[in-house]
Design an enzyme around this catalytic site. Structure first.
Site, short mmCIF file in Angstrom:
data_model
loop_
_atom_site.label_atom_id
_atom_site.label_comp_id
_atom_site.label_asym_id
_atom_site.label_seq_id
_atom_site.Cartn_x
_atom_site.Cartn_y
_atom_site.Cartn_z
N TYR A 149 0.85 -1.22 0.12
CA TYR A 149 0.09 0.12 0.07
C TYR A 149 0.85 1.47 -0.02
CZ TYR A 149 -3.86 -3.21 0.24
OH TYR A 149 -5.08 -3.92 0.00
N ARG A 207 1.54 1.72 -3.59
CA ARG A 207 0.55 2.14 -4.48
C ARG A 207 0.15 3.89 -4.00
NH1 ARG A 207 -4.59 -1.64 -4.27
NH2 ARG A 207 -5.08 -0.07 -5.82
N ASP A 253 -8.10 5.18 -4.93
CA ASP A 253 -7.26 6.19 -5.16
C ASP A 253 -8.09 7.47 -4.95
OD1 ASP A 253 -8.24 5.50 -8.61
OD2 ASP A 253 -8.96 7.16 -7.38
N HIS A 293 -14.58 0.70 -0.58
CA HIS A 293 -13.37 -0.13 -0.47
C HIS A 293 -12.51 0.62 0.65
CE1 HIS A 293 -14.56 -3.38 -3.44
NE2 HIS A 293 -15.14 -3.46 -2.41
N CYS A 308 -8.43 2.69 18.69
CA CYS A 308 -9.54 3.73 18.94
C CYS A 308 -10.26 3.94 17.69
CB CYS A 308 -8.83 5.16 19.13
SG CYS A 308 -7.96 5.82 17.73
N GLY A 363 -16.57 1.34 -15.48
CA GLY A 363 -15.20 0.78 -15.47
C GLY A 363 -14.92 -0.29 -14.26
N THR A 364 -15.83 -1.24 -14.13
CA THR A 364 -15.74 -2.05 -13.32
C THR A 364 -16.14 -3.46 -13.94
OG1 THR A 364 -16.53 -2.89 -11.09
CG2 THR A 364 -18.09 -1.96 -12.08
N SER A 365 -15.39 -4.56 -13.67
CA SER A 365 -15.53 -5.87 -14.22
C SER A 365 -16.84 -6.73 -13.82
CB SER A 365 -14.31 -6.80 -13.96
OG SER A 365 -14.38 -7.03 -12.67
N GLU A 376 -15.43 -2.94 -22.07
CA GLU A 376 -15.80 -4.14 -22.72
C GLU A 376 -16.96 -4.65 -21.73
OE1 GLU A 376 -12.06 -6.40 -22.60
OE2 GLU A 376 -12.38 -6.52 -20.46
P1 NAD Z 1 -15.95 -12.19 -3.37
O1 NAD Z 1 -16.46 -13.09 -4.01
O2 NAD Z 1 -16.26 -10.67 -3.27
O3 NAD Z 1 -14.25 -12.22 -3.46
C1 NAD Z 1 -13.86 -13.15 -4.00
C2 NAD Z 1 -13.15 -12.32 -5.29
O4 NAD Z 1 -11.80 -13.02 -5.22
C3 NAD Z 1 -13.83 -12.70 -6.62
O5 NAD Z 1 -14.52 -11.57 -7.10
C4 NAD Z 1 -12.68 -13.08 -7.41
O6 NAD Z 1 -12.65 -12.18 -8.64
C5 NAD Z 1 -11.69 -12.59 -6.47
N1 NAD Z 1 -10.45 -13.87 -6.69
C6 NAD Z 1 -10.63 -15.27 -6.52
N2 NAD Z 1 -9.35 -15.55 -6.74
C7 NAD Z 1 -8.46 -14.72 -7.04
C8 NAD Z 1 -7.06 -14.59 -7.60
N3 NAD Z 1 -6.34 -15.70 -7.48
N4 NAD Z 1 -6.65 -13.45 -7.97
C9 NAD Z 1 -7.48 -12.30 -7.86
N5 NAD Z 1 -8.78 -12.15 -7.46
C10 NAD Z 1 -9.28 -13.30 -7.19
O7 NAD Z 1 -15.96 -12.66 -1.75
P2 NAD Z 1 -15.08 -12.16 -0.47
O8 NAD Z 1 -13.65 -12.52 -0.80
O9 NAD Z 1 -15.58 -12.59 0.84
O10 NAD Z 1 -15.07 -10.74 -0.52
C11 NAD Z 1 -16.50 -10.23 -0.21
C12 NAD Z 1 -16.15 -9.06 0.61
O11 NAD Z 1 -14.86 -8.44 0.64
C13 NAD Z 1 -17.25 -7.74 -0.02
O12 NAD Z 1 -17.77 -7.25 1.11
C14 NAD Z 1 -16.25 -7.02 -0.88
O13 NAD Z 1 -16.63 -5.62 -0.90
C15 NAD Z 1 -15.01 -7.03 0.00
N6 NAD Z 1 -13.89 -7.00 -0.78
C16 NAD Z 1 -13.67 -7.66 -1.69
C17 NAD Z 1 -12.45 -7.51 -2.60
C18 NAD Z 1 -12.51 -8.25 -3.65
O14 NAD Z 1 -11.54 -8.23 -4.60
N7 NAD Z 1 -13.09 -9.21 -3.64
C19 NAD Z 1 -11.73 -6.36 -2.50
C20 NAD Z 1 -12.02 -5.74 -1.29
C21 NAD Z 1 -13.18 -6.02 -0.80
N1 APR Z 2 -12.08 2.69 -19.81
C1 APR Z 2 -13.00 2.13 -19.18
N2 APR Z 2 -13.10 0.73 -18.81
C2 APR Z 2 -12.01 0.31 -18.45
C3 APR Z 2 -10.76 1.07 -19.12
C4 APR Z 2 -11.06 2.07 -19.78
N3 APR Z 2 -9.67 2.91 -20.16
N4 APR Z 2 -9.67 -0.04 -18.69
C5 APR Z 2 -10.31 -1.19 -18.09
N5 APR Z 2 -11.46 -0.88 -18.22
C6 APR Z 2 -12.47 -1.76 -17.48
C7 APR Z 2 -12.06 -3.06 -17.77
O1 APR Z 2 -12.81 -3.84 -19.00
C8 APR Z 2 -12.56 -3.96 -16.42
O2 APR Z 2 -14.00 -4.52 -16.83
O3 APR Z 2 -12.40 -1.63 -16.26
C9 APR Z 2 -12.61 -2.93 -15.41
C10 APR Z 2 -11.59 -3.18 -14.35
O4 APR Z 2 -12.01 -4.43 -13.59
P1 APR Z 2 -11.15 -4.75 -12.35
O5 APR Z 2 -9.67 -4.79 -12.74
O6 APR Z 2 -11.82 -6.15 -11.92
O7 APR Z 2 -11.51 -3.56 -11.27
P2 APR Z 2 -12.81 -3.27 -10.54
O8 APR Z 2 -13.93 -4.01 -11.10
O9 APR Z 2 -12.83 -2.08 -9.87
O10 APR Z 2 -12.44 -4.52 -9.11
C11 APR Z 2 -13.23 -4.35 -8.09
O11 APR Z 2 -11.91 -5.89 -6.80
O12 APR Z 2 -9.93 -6.73 -6.08
C12 APR Z 2 -10.85 -5.67 -5.90
O13 APR Z 2 -10.80 -4.12 -4.36
C13 APR Z 2 -10.62 -4.32 -5.75
O14 APR Z 2 -12.36 -2.56 -5.71
C14 APR Z 2 -11.78 -3.61 -6.35
C15 APR Z 2 -12.62 -4.78 -6.89
#
Ligand code: NAD
Ligand code: APR
EC number: 2.3.1.286
Length: 235
Positions: free
Chosen positions: A56, A59, A94, A109, A120, A176-178, A204
């Site tokens: 962190y 980052r 960020d 997050h 505290c 912008g989220t997957s 996508e």
């Molecule tokens: P979850 O299903 O949300 O998390 C599992 C996630 O782990 C899946 O979405 C998958 O994409 C990811 N994952 C599994 N294997 C992985 C790998 N090898 N590399 C990268 N990603 C991998 O269940 P959880 O873990 O209990 O999370 C749920 C709680 O945690 C929620 O409240 C969520 O907001 C919080 N949280 C989750 C993430 C996350 O990336 N899942 C990050 C921050 C906070």
């Molecule tokens: N414009 C629009 N979308 C984009 C761009 C761009 N230039 N570049 C990438 N993307 C899209 C990708 O297609 C993808 O669907 O942004 C998405 C990014 O997905 P992730 O990398 O999975 O990020 P996010 O969805 O934010 O992950 C959710 O997972 O590990 C946790 O805490 C972490 O908050 C994060 C959470």
């Protein structure tokens, strides 16, 4: 769109990609370089706190080298010019939305800029580099600071407020989220079930793209400003 009275927007790592911030699951994403179990779980922090602090701290230092892009700026403009209710929920840790001018913002997050004291429970500005021996600026306790970031398995912040806004909005945008991570990935179902029009704006199709009423695919710095213009023009 002319009837839009209340907007809720969810953003993910994709909105910051063109600012130079790595996403998580794209090619060469963060999870291709780090095992999330080491740096994004409570168990990983107990096992090796130094690895987590280093992750962190690295980052956070990276934040100084990046700046908001046209997509962040478009959402700040929308908040300022839209006359109805507006809430921006980001999964990102960020500070690019704030630096672009967004105000009504929830970091579900957590935030790279914030440190959490396990004694505290105060949140404070993150010292230059956090380490095991850092002391809490609020209570002075040494060795109980952690990154104020929600890890796998932990509950995101302000979920009640987020669900209340989703239940009352008539337009939900996901940008912008997957759609891999719950509960954020379920917001579209919840908003749609409460009558909102739902639109995905992403590079996508995401995991949950079929649930959205509409989808616009392309780079955020292009599709987000264009869509904000359409909302403000009442189109
Ligand atoms: P979850 O299903 O949300 O998390 C599992 C996630 O782990 C899946 O979405 C998958 O994409 C990811 N994952 C599994 N294997 C992985 C790998 N090898 N590399 C990268 N990603 C991998 O269940 P959880 O873990 O209990 O999370 C749920 C709680 O945690 C929620 O409240 C969520 O907001 C919080 N949280 C989750 C993430 C996350 O990336 N899942 C990050 C921050 C906070
Ligand atoms: N414009 C629009 N979308 C984009 C761009 C761009 N230039 N570049 C990438 N993307 C899209 C990708 O297609 C993808 O669907 O942004 C998405 C990014 O997905 P992730 O990398 O999975 O990020 P996010 O969805 O934010 O992950 C959710 O997972 O590990 C946790 O805490 C972490 O908050 C994060 C959470």
């Amino acid at each position: 769109m002319a009837r839009t009275q209340s907007i809720v927007i969810l953003t993910g790592a994709g909105i910051s990609a063109e600012s130079g911030v790595d996403t998580f699951r794209d090619k060469d994403g963060i999870w291709s370089k780090y095992d999330y179990r080491d740096v994004a779980t409570p168990e990983g922090f107990v096992r090796n706190p130094k690895m987590v602090f280093d992750f962190y701290n690295m980052r956070r230092r990276g934040l100084a080298k990046v700046k908001p892009n046209a997509a962040h700026e478009a959402l700040a403009r929308l908040e300022q010019e839209f006359s109805g209710a507006f809430l921006l929920v980001t999964q990102n840790i960020d500070n690019l939305h704030e630096r672009a001018g967004s105000r009504n913002l929830i970091h579900m997050h957590g935030e790279l800029d914030s440190a959490l004291c396990k004694v505290c429970e105060c949140r404070s500005d993150w010292p230059d580099d956090m380490e095991q021996g850092s002391s809490c600026p609020a209570c002075g306790t040494v060795g109980y600071l952690r990154p104020d970031v929600v890890w796998f398995g932990e509950m995101p912040y302000q979920m009640d407020r987020i669900h209340e806004s989703l239940a009352g909005c008539d337009l939900f945008l996901s940008i912008g989220t997957s759609g891999n991570v719950y509960p954020a990935a379920g917001f579209v179902d919840f908003a749609r079930a409460h009558g909102a029009h739902t639109v995905e704006l992403n590079l996508e199709p995401s995991e949950g793209h079929s649930v959205f009423h509409d989808a616009i695919h392309g780079k955020a710095t292009k599709i987000v400003p264009d869509y904000v213009e359409r909302i403000l023009m009442g189109l």
